[in-house]
Design a protein around this motif. Structure first.
Motif: not given
Length: 184
Positions: A115-122, A70-71
């Motif tokens: 506001t906090e959101s989910l970020y995905t790293f691959t 979450p960033l």
């Protein structure tokens, strides 16, 4: 005792995990997560600071698929964040070095994401975690303090995942002179 944890979710390929009936191409499982916990104790990502959170793998080697964190943004302007996967520096219990294929990103945290959101790293290439090992998620950003991204933390010890997987109870900071544990 108060704990200082960063919120993290790791997803692994589950082909080696017993009882999973999905085809290999669809076989993913959450390895360990504490994303459901309340946020607080957040860490600011700036160009002179690295933040690290450890996790320990279960009893079988696994192929890593993605990392979700979450960033948010401290200011309305945009920023980029890079995630790194480090090995453990043995007896000292701090991050060691980036593992093979362990550079994930960068990703963009867009302008206005306050506001906090989910970020995905691959990963760009295959990353395999050895069994029963400690690894570190390290986040970095080139931003300056007035334009920084924020990695959400938690003091809640709850987590979900298969037997043996866990998230470390402390986070570490490196401002250029080595790793040091953060106080809760």
């Amino acid at each position: 005792m108060n704990y200082n944890r960063i919120k993290t979710l790791a997803v692994i390929a589950a082909a080696a995990m017993a009882g999973l009936a999905l085809p290999l191409t669809q076989a993913q499982v959450v390895a360990v997560s504490n994303l459901a916990n309340n946020s607080g104790n957040n860490k600011i990502l700036v160009n002179t600071t690295l933040w690290a959170s450890s996790f320990t793998t279960g009893g079988a080697a696994q192929t890593f698929q993605s990392l979700t964190v979450p960033l948010s943004r401290q200011t309305p302007s945009g920023d980029s964040v890079t995630a790194y996967l480090y090995n453990d520096n043995g007896p000292s219990g701090v991050p060691g070095t980036v593992i093979p294929n362990g550079i994930l990103g960068p990703i963009s945290v867009p302008a206005g994401a306050t506001t906090e959101s989910l970020y995905t790293f691959t990963p760009l290439s295959t990353v395999t975690f050895d069994a029963n090992e400690t690894y570190w998620v390290v986040l970095a950003s080139p931003g300056i303090i007035t334009e920084a991204s924020i990695w959400s933390g938690t003091i809640n010890l709850s987590e979900t995942g298969p037997l043996g997987w866990s998230i470390g109870d402390r986070i570490f900071l490196n401002t250029g002179s080595g790793w040091c544990p953060c106080r809760p």
